[in-house]
Motif scaffolding. Structure first.
Motif, PDB file in Angstrom:
ATOM      1  N   GLU A 353       0.837  -1.199   0.000  1.00 58.58           N
ATOM      2  CA  GLU A 353       0.000   0.000   0.000  1.00 58.58           C
ATOM      3  C   GLU A 353       0.877   1.257   0.000  1.00 58.58           C
ATOM      4  OE1 GLU A 353      -2.942  -0.100   3.153  1.00 58.58           O
ATOM      5  OE2 GLU A 353      -3.223   2.060   2.779  1.00 58.58           O
ATOM      6  N   GLU A 354       1.943   1.201   0.777  1.00 59.20           N
ATOM      7  CA  GLU A 354       2.839   2.373   0.835  1.00 59.20           C
ATOM      8  C   GLU A 354       3.419   2.663  -0.556  1.00 59.20           C
ATOM      9  OE1 GLU A 354       5.595   3.567   4.193  1.00 59.20           O
ATOM     10  OE2 GLU A 354       7.006   2.460   2.919  1.00 59.20           O
ATOM     11  N   ASP A 356       2.310   1.615  -3.494  1.00 60.91           N
ATOM     12  CA  ASP A 356       1.264   1.987  -4.458  1.00 60.91           C
ATOM     13  C   ASP A 356       0.812   3.425  -4.260  1.00 60.91           C
ATOM     14  OD1 ASP A 356       1.455  -0.472  -5.563  1.00 60.91           O
ATOM     15  OD2 ASP A 356      -0.441  -1.257  -4.791  1.00 60.91           O
ATOM     16  N   SER A 357       0.721   3.866  -2.997  1.00 59.06           N
ATOM     17  CA  SER A 357       0.221   5.238  -2.822  1.00 59.06           C
ATOM     18  C   SER A 357       1.297   6.260  -3.208  1.00 59.06           C
ATOM     19  CB  SER A 357      -0.359   5.475  -1.426  1.00 59.06           C
ATOM     20  OG  SER A 357       0.581   5.151  -0.486  1.00 59.06           O
ATOM     21  N   LYS A 361       0.598   8.969  -6.071  1.00 54.12           N
ATOM     22  CA  LYS A 361       0.795  10.397  -5.803  1.00 54.12           C
ATOM     23  C   LYS A 361       1.672  11.068  -6.873  1.00 54.12           C
ATOM     24  CE  LYS A 361       3.124  13.108  -2.291  1.00 54.12           C
ATOM     25  NZ  LYS A 361       3.943  12.947  -1.111  1.00 54.12           N
TER      26      LYS A 361
END
Ligand code: HEM
Length: 542
Positions: A353-354, A356-357, A361
């Protein structure tokens, strides 16, 4: 002539001929001066010789007595002359743990050959070990690693090469160098991922490919390390990369504990190290000569070292030192981090998740792949936008720093161990068992790999002074930490971002680990696991 006469008589066959031959020899003996016939030496000469031999042996093997206020000598496992051999051979952590358990004060003394060592632990031991100016790190490290007593320091407490080494390394670890190299570092990491995705499918399942992360990730780390502290000529040439990495691996395997016990002993491994050192020197010499001949300077660490005026010997010493400090730790941690993730779905999901975000961004157009976006990040973004990778690495290091670390008391006087009334004698080594910090009782469920323990609300690593020493602590913080964190963020972000992966066998069957994944704590430094471990992986959909 007499010599040829003797040779010609040895082919005679009959007893009488042999008798004649014996007489010839006796006669020849009678002509030798008395000094060359030990049986003719007077008894006084024999006594003098024997006394000298005993005095020499006594000098070579005599172990200096510990002062009365040194911690109690732990004699279990001590061999006459050799000392506590098991500390060097196979039981470093076990021996130290047993001795600490046996000690009333948490400190103990022992010998390695003639060397005096003092194991220290607990709050006072930790404070002294990490904070005292009297205890020297590089001298202890070189002496207990190579067996070579170090020359007395010229400036302050450091010996000369240690100064050259750290004065050369510190500027290379500055942010401006990472900024300069970032495109190369991301390019290398992406190319390694492309090679992984182009590898042959696994035997068991064509959807998956298989890699041993202690080979593939270790090699990526080597390439990034070579970019940062070595030569681009090597980092860009797969053959030279392989060649020099194998030299380093052989060099690392040729450690000579016998030499640590007997520094004067000419050991095979010591000669092997000279041989591998020379092989590495040839590679660097050729590059340096090519640059001189063509007048083309490099834009890399090697050029920086040349321009600083380092000799070839110091350049090679620097490269070996930097690889010892960086390659092993970073290379092994890079592999274990991914292995631990496969056993912890919660943290696998968090890291994904880290990544991917961050990608979401910074994506500026829908056509950009994840790898494209990662290639656009700045150093500041790499350093600040992956805090969970950083915590996962922090926890991985807790498990991957085995054994003990050292300091030498070169202060010229005995050094008190806190309020214990005990001392580390002048000239003795202080030994600190790494798990005294890393597996302290302040860690909850300490044998579990769990990066959440470092979240601000838990802060288990800050509960006591020097509770965590994974990046060094006190006077000797790791000089390569920023670079190590950067390369680990790069490798993990690309790998986790681009691939799904699971623990598997070498054919690509998903399996559960059959034995403990934890590193053997008796090792002297981070090492690849004894039994190969594999990851099966496939590209994630964009
Ligand atoms: C994951 C990777 C790494 C880990 C876990 C690590 C860990 C450590 C630790 C625990 C110490 C202190 C040892 C002690 O107090 O006895 C240390 C010191 C040191 N590290 Fe690292 N290190 C890593 C990567 C690197 C890299 C990449 C370099 C350089 C290229 C480097 C260079 C050094 C140096 C030069 C020191 C000695 C500092 C001094 O003399 O005060 N390390 N490291």
């Amino acid at each position: 002539m007499a010599h040829t006469a003797y040779l010609s008589t040895t082919s005679l066959n009959t007893p009488s001929e042999r008798l004649e031959d014996d007489e010839t020899t006796v006669e020849m003996g009678a002509t030798l001066p008395a000094a060359l016939q030990p049986q003719e030496w007077p008894a006084t000469l024999w006594v003098a010789l024997l006394t000298t031999a005993i005095a020499v042996l006594f000098q070579v093997f005599r172990r200096p007595a510990f002062p009365k206020n040194a911690p109690k000598w732990y004699k279990k496992g001590d061999w006459p002359i050799l000392g506590a051999v098991e500390f060097y051979y196979g039981r470093r952590a076990d021996f130290t743990r047993e001795a600490l358990r046996d000690s009333k004060t948490g400190n103990f003394s022992f010998y390695i050959g003639k060397k005096q060592l003092v194991g220290i632990s607990g709050p006072e031991g930790r404070k002294l070990f990490f904070e005292s100016k009297d205890l020297n790190f590089p001298v202890a490290f070189a002496e207990l690693l190579t067996g070579q007593p170090q020359p007395p320091s010229q400036e302050g407490h450091e010996d000369n090469f240690a100064q050259i080494f750290s004065k050369s390394l510190i500027p290379l670890m500055k942010k401006e160098n990472f900024v300069k190299n970032l495109d190369l570092l991301t390019g290398d990491t992406r190319a390694a991922c492309d090679a992984l995705s182009a590898a042959a499918p696994s035997k068991a399942n064509p959807d998956w490919r298989v890699t041993d992360p202690f080979e593939s990730f270790y090699e990526i780390v080597y390439q990034l390390t070579m970019r940062t502290v070595g030569a681009n000529d090597i980092a860009e040439d797969p053959k030279l990369l392989k060649h020099t990495l194998s030299i380093f691996d052989w060099f690392e395997k040729s450690d000579s504990y016998a030499k640590v016990i007997f520094p004067w002993l000419p050991t095979v491994n010591n000669y092997l190290r000279l041989y591998y050192g020379a092989k590495l020197a040839f590679v660097f010499r050729d590059i340096i000569e090519r640059r001189k001949k063509t007048g083309k300077k490099g834009n890399d660490a090697l050029q920086f070292l040349i321009d600083r005026g380092l000799t070839l010997t110091n350049i090679v010493g620097f490269e070996i030192g930097a690889l010892f400090a960086g390659q092993l730790n970073s290379g092994i941690n890079a592999g274990y981090l991914q292995i631990f993730l496969t056993q912890n779905p919660e943290w696998m999901a968090r890291l994904r998740e880290e990544v991917d975000s961050v990608v979401a961004k910074h994506r500026t157009s829908p056509s950009q792949s994840r790898a494209d976006v990662l290639g656009t990040l700045t150093i500041e973004e790499w350093e600040s936008e992956f805090p969970l990778i950083d915590l996962a690495l922090r926890e991985t290091i807790r498990f991957c720093l085995p054994g003990a670390t050292f300091r030498k008391n070169i202060s010229g006087h005995d050094v008190p161990i806190g309020e214990s009334g005990e001392v580390i004698p002048n000239g003795a080594f202080a030994i600190y068992l790494i798990e005294d910090s890393m597996f302290g009782d302040w860690y909850t469920d300490k044998m579990k790999w769990n990066p959440s323990r470092y979240f601000e609300e838990n802060a288990e690593d800050k509960r006591v002074p020097h509770a965590y020493m994974g990046w060094g602590s006190g006077r000797h913080p790791c000089l390569g930490m920023k670079f190590a964190k950067l390369e680990m963020a790069l490798i993990t972000a690309y790998w986790v971002g681009l691939f799904d992966f699971e623990f598997s066998d070498k054919d690509g069957n998903r399996i559960s680990p059959t034995s403990s994944l934890l590193m053997n704590r008796n090792l002297h430094s981070a090492k690849k696991p004894e039994q190969n471990m594999y990851l099966r992986y496939k590209l994630r959909e964009e």
